[in-house]
Design an enzyme around this catalytic site. Structure first.
Site, PDB file in Angstrom:
ATOM      1  CB  SER A  33      -7.312  28.411  10.298  1.00  0.00           C
ATOM      2  OG  SER A  33      -6.732  27.502  11.222  1.00  0.00           O
ATOM      3  CE1 TYR A  81      -6.841  24.378   6.489  1.00  0.00           C
ATOM      4  CE2 TYR A  81      -5.719  24.823   8.566  1.00  0.00           C
ATOM      5  CZ  TYR A  81      -6.862  24.848   7.794  1.00  0.00           C
ATOM      6  OH  TYR A  81      -8.027  25.336   8.329  1.00  0.00           O
TER       7      TYR A  81
END
Length: 251
Positions: free
Chosen positions: A144, A157
């Site tokens: 990501s 995250y």
């Protein structure tokens, strides 16, 4: 084995209900992939996903897989490779967490880290070893853009994805010359069913766009894929923004 056009004939999706994983499976089925294995926690959603892909003409089976039980990965994933040849593994599992809750509940933060990083390390090493034993194959890892630089809004995250990204890059270097390709995919914010209703963000993408980028990256034998591609330039600039200024940016 991959066919004469370089398309994988068999696919294993870790995270069998992932919207990106299923979009990629659909793209590959339309390009001659005929065997698909969906790995995930047993659920009606996993069976519905399998039925959808079978309707497209693929041979589809499901298998039980849980990132949070790494002690089972050798048996589950290694057992699958012992039964059949797998051309491509797509690591598409992960949880976004809830930053505010996770800061208040450390065990919730740990679950994010264990799923996105330690579970991926375990599954990635098992699959990489099996692909290397075959002498061919591709391991595609969904990272990501959140892992590129810590942000106040999602550093729990983001840190898990940063660890995953570093692991996958190093694994790719370790597998150079073995016939196994490792490709790291770095999407921006993905507009999906799970993110419906959230505010629009710059340079957001969709599961279908990520799937297209994966297919293109496989054909080009890319090591890193950004989705959208313009994020490569944006993040290159943001990495060099002084920290006091970066804190004030709306990113």
């Amino acid at each position: 084995m991959k066919d004469a056009f370089g398309a994988p004939q068999s696919l294993l999706v870790l995270g069998g209900t992932s919207e990106i994983g299923l979009a990629t499976a659909r793209r590959l089925i339309s390009r001659r992939t005929r065997t698909v294995r969906l790995a995930g926690r047993p659920s009606p959603a996993l069976e519905r996903a399998a039925a959808e892909l079978r309707a497209l003409g693929a041979d589809v089976r499901t298998l039980a897989f849980d990132a949070l039980t790494p002690e089972s990965h050798e048996t589950t994933l290694g057992g699958l490779f012992a039964e059949e040849d797998i051309d491509m593994v797509l690591m598409a599992f992960g949880v976004p967490g809830d930053q505010a809750r996770d800061e208040e509940e450390p065990l919730s933060a740990v679950r994010v880290a264990q799923t996105n990083y330690t579970g991926a390390v375990s599954a990635g090493l098992v699959c990489a070893g099996a692909l290397q034993a075959q002498g061919h194959g591709s391991l595609v890892v969904l990272s990501s853009v959140a892992g590129e630089r810590a942000r106040r809004a999602d550093f729990i995250y983001g840190s898990s994805k940063a660890g995953l990204d570093t692991f996958a890059q190093g694994l790719g270097d370790a597998l150079q010359g073995t016939g196994v390709q490792v490709m790291v995919v770095r999407p921006g914010f993905v507009r999906s069913k799970k993110t419906a209703g959230l505010p629009e963000t710059p340079l957001e993408t969709t599961p279908e766009a990520v799937a297209d980028a994966i297919v293109t990256g496989l054909r080009r034998r890319s090591e890193t894929v950004w989705v959208p591609g313009s994020l490569r330039v944006v993040m290159s600039a943001l990495r060099h923004v002084p920290r006091p200024l970066f804190r004030r940016l709306p990113v």
